[in-house]
Enzyme design. Structure first.
Site, PDB file in Angstrom:
ATOM      1  CE1 TYR A  21      35.576 120.579  14.270  1.00 20.28           C
ATOM      2  CE2 TYR A  21      36.233 118.511  15.649  1.00 20.28           C
ATOM      3  CZ  TYR A  21      35.455 119.031  14.436  1.00 20.28           C
ATOM      4  OH  TYR A  21      34.827 118.321  13.471  1.00 20.28           O
ATOM      5  CD  GLU A  43      36.089 115.568   8.591  1.00 17.33           C
ATOM      6  OE1 GLU A  43      37.028 114.600   8.795  1.00 17.33           O
ATOM      7  OE2 GLU A  43      35.829 115.837   9.807  1.00 17.33           O
ATOM      8  CD1 TRP A  51      39.458 117.156  14.472  1.00 17.89           C
ATOM      9  CD2 TRP A  51      39.395 117.093  12.076  1.00 17.89           C
ATOM     10  NE1 TRP A  51      38.741 118.160  13.847  1.00 17.89           N
ATOM     11  CE2 TRP A  51      38.775 118.255  12.415  1.00 17.89           C
ATOM     12  CE3 TRP A  51      39.808 116.850  10.739  1.00 17.89           C
ATOM     13  CZ2 TRP A  51      38.195 119.067  11.373  1.00 17.89           C
ATOM     14  CZ3 TRP A  51      38.971 117.735   9.883  1.00 17.89           C
ATOM     15  CH2 TRP A  51      38.476 118.683  10.027  1.00 17.89           C
TER      16      TRP A  51
END
Length: 191
Positions: A21, A43, A51
């Site tokens: 990522y 998000e 995350w």
């Protein structure tokens, strides 16, 4: 686990998906509507969580939300929301799931009014990514005046789970801002 002497931003070194990522997506300017919408939903889902948690559930989110198709999501019924809340592959938080559906509805209005998230968001940074030159993670802000402005405007447009901190993380994830540390190979100065 990546080598502790890895020059990448240290936040991404915990597991391979995080490194991928970091290397391929975080801070990379995106104008792709599908990607921008997906990241807005993810998000928001991340609020109060790591995350890493959301990244590990990303495939399940894509399946549960039909590829993040806003047309389909905007029509989700209470029955569909209940089905989503029973899906162990996603974060089963009623407010977040309802916000994802509401955000799909708000997105469709934004698309009609402004042409989509890409033209809308990139206007906030004059069409160019903000490239920061931070040396340490402690220098990276949690929010900025731009993320506050985006947050205020999105909320006026009916979006939820779009506070200034979420908006700043979103800006990083879609490349409106590049916060790779200056020693990181993904920082623009090092490419």
């Amino acid at each position: 686990m990546t080598d502790t002497h890895d020059p990448r931003c240290p936040w991404c070194l915990a597991f391979p998906e995080y490194v991928r990522y970091h290397d391929e997506e975080w801070g990379v300017p995106s104008h792709d509507e599908a990607h921008l919408f997906e990241m807005l939903i993810l998000e928001g889902a991340q609020a109060g969580l790591s995350w890493a948690t959301i990244l590990k559930k990303r495939a399940a989110y894509r399946a549960a939300f039909e590829g993040f198709d806003p047309e389909k999501m905007a029509r989700y019924t209470k029955k569909k929301i209940e089905k989503l809340l029973a899906d162990p592959g996603i974060v089963r938080n009623r407010l977040k799931v309802q916000a994802a559906v509401g955000n799909a509805q708000a997105y469709l209005k934004l698309r009609d009014e402004r042409g989509g998230l890409a033209p809308y968001l990139w206007d906030f940074v004059d069409g160019e990514p903000v490239v920061n030159r931070f040396r340490t993670l402690s220098e990276v802000p949690a929010q900025t005046p731009v993320s506050e402005a985006i947050s205020r405007d999105l909320k006026k447009r009916g979006f939820r789970f779009v506070g200034p901190t979420i908006c700043y993380a979103y800006m990083q994830s879609v490349g409106l801002v590049n916060d790779h540390l200056i020693g990181c190979p993904s920082h623009p100065d090092n490419r």
